[in-house]
Design an enzyme around this catalytic site. Structure first.
Site, PDB file in Angstrom:
ATOM      1  N   PRO A   1      31.069  -6.792 -20.769  1.00 48.50           N
ATOM      2  CA  PRO A   1      31.582  -6.482 -22.112  1.00 48.50           C
ATOM      3  C   PRO A   1      30.445  -6.482 -23.135  1.00 48.50           C
ATOM      4  O   PRO A   1      29.580  -7.342 -23.090  1.00 48.50           O
ATOM      5  CB  PRO A   1      32.555  -7.630 -22.399  1.00 48.50           C
ATOM      6  CG  PRO A   1      32.811  -8.278 -21.092  1.00 48.50           C
ATOM      7  CD  PRO A   1      31.627  -8.020 -20.225  1.00 48.50           C
ATOM      8  N   GLU A   2      30.452  -5.518 -24.010  1.00 47.65           N
ATOM      9  CA  GLU A   2      29.456  -5.473 -25.075  1.00 47.65           C
ATOM     10  C   GLU A   2      30.108  -5.894 -26.394  1.00 47.65           C
ATOM     11  O   GLU A   2      31.302  -6.158 -26.454  1.00 47.65           O
ATOM     12  CB  GLU A   2      28.835  -4.080 -25.149  1.00 47.65           C
ATOM     13  CG  GLU A   2      27.985  -3.776 -23.908  1.00 47.65           C
ATOM     14  CD  GLU A   2      26.868  -2.798 -24.180  1.00 47.65           C
ATOM     15  OE1 GLU A   2      26.474  -2.662 -25.356  1.00 47.65           O
ATOM     16  OE2 GLU A   2      26.397  -2.165 -23.231  1.00 47.65           O
TER      17      GLU A   2
ATOM     18  N   ARG B   1      33.820 -13.299 -11.217  1.00 46.36           N
ATOM     19  CA  ARG B   1      32.414 -13.519 -10.854  1.00 46.36           C
ATOM     20  C   ARG B   1      31.844 -14.795 -11.466  1.00 46.36           C
ATOM     21  O   ARG B   1      30.757 -15.228 -11.103  1.00 46.36           O
ATOM     22  CB  ARG B   1      31.573 -12.304 -11.246  1.00 46.36           C
ATOM     23  CG  ARG B   1      32.009 -11.058 -10.460  1.00 46.36           C
ATOM     24  CD  ARG B   1      31.185  -9.852 -10.824  1.00 46.36           C
ATOM     25  NE  ARG B   1      29.783 -10.012 -10.467  1.00 46.36           N
ATOM     26  CZ  ARG B   1      28.835  -9.114 -10.754  1.00 46.36           C
ATOM     27  NH1 ARG B   1      29.153  -8.032 -11.406  1.00 46.36           N
ATOM     28  NH2 ARG B   1      27.585  -9.323 -10.390  1.00 46.36           N
TER      29      ARG B   1
END
Ligand SMILES: [Zn+2]
Length: 293
Positions: free
Chosen positions: A2-3, A123
């Site tokens: 995500p940015e 993750r």
């Protein structure tokens, strides 16, 4: 990963159920994410009123009435779900598919607003940490971060000053979190394309010998503002119907002009160049050699 626009969209999605509500129950369902949870993590959250939900770079920051701040980072694959008695919502959309497997639901906040907020992270590169507000300046995770790209401190003068004398590429300079905080690979590629600047250009060319901003710096700052604001706006419109968002690919990818478009025709009006890709500092750079100089 995500940015900044995605994190801002998540913030706006969580704000209505977090701000002004108490954390009735906090659960950390495993000892760690990217880092171990603090031994007093749950104790410092449970029963606390959330007075505000802010963002710094890609960190969400929940202010607590106790004087603590809960810092949350989505890492590579982290996402939040908001579960209410009458619906199940996933604020924010991402360029990667959202995980649905509840075995990766690692953190839960049961809010007095009636919502359960669940953090899912297959993750486990995400992390959460509770920090006293008056110790934020010394916090290693935040220390050294440059200005917010949408904040008042980030302008052509500041960027030119930060790049003066730098022999690294423009792309590497923009990814340096000390220069500007929260920009990632996608939006750097997009901003360079929109400002018609080559990702290989030497960063120092944003500054004159006297340290003043060149036209390039002004153009680049304008492009960074535009691309981030467009993406946040697109994210905001996606919040109206959470149900559509879960597990779908990102909404903003349809608006990418260069990222992930290798071999396709450049979208710059009047340019019929082809988008190329190469590896720069270990990351894929997408660009048009014809209109980016
Ligand atoms: Zn082009």
């Amino acid at each position: 990963m995500p940015e900044l626009p995605e994190v801002e969209t998540v913030r706006r999605g969580l704000q209505p159920v977090m701000e002004g509500a108490k954390i009735l129950v906090a659960e950390a369902r495993r000892p760690d994410l990217r880092f171990p949870f603090q031994p007093d993590f749950v104790a410092r959250l449970q029963g606390q009123l959330v007075t505000g939900l802010g963002r710094r770079a890609k960190y969400l920051m929940a202010d607590l009435a106790s004087g603590d701040v809960l810092l949350m980072h989505l890492g590579m694959s982290g996402s939040f779900r908001v579960i209410k008695p009458d619906n199940d919502a996933a604020p924010g959309e991402f360029h990667y598919p959202r995980a649905k497997d509840s075995t990766h639901d690692h953190v839960l906040f049961r809010m007095s607003s009636g919502a359960d907020i669940v953090f899912n992270d297959p993750r486990r590169f995400g992390y959460m940490k509770v920090i006293a507000r008056n110790a934020l300046d010394e916090e290693p995770l935040l220390r050294g971060l440059g200005p917010e790209p949408l904040g008042n401190a980030f302008d052509a003068c500041m960027l030119a000053g930060a790049c003066a004398g730098k022999t690294t590429s423009l792309k590497a300079a923009l990814l340096d979190q000390r220069v500007v905080a929260g920009l990632g690979n996608i939006y750097v590629c997009e901003a360079l394309h929109r400002s018609h600047l080559s990702p290989r250009r030497i960063a120092a060319t944003l500054s004159t010998k006297k340290g003043e901003p060149t036209d390039h710096a002004t153009r680049l700052v304008g492009a960074i503002h535009t691309v981030l604001n467009d993406a946040i706006k697109a994210g905001g419109s996606s919040l109206r119907d959470h149900r559509q968002t879960s597990g779908e690919l990102g909404y903003f990818q349809h608006a990418f002009k260069v990222y992930d478009r290798e071999g396709e025709i450049c979208k710059t009006p009047g340019c019929n160049g082809t988008i190329k890709r190469f590896t720069q500092n270990g990351r894929s750079t997408f660009w048009c050699a014809k209109c980016q100089k």
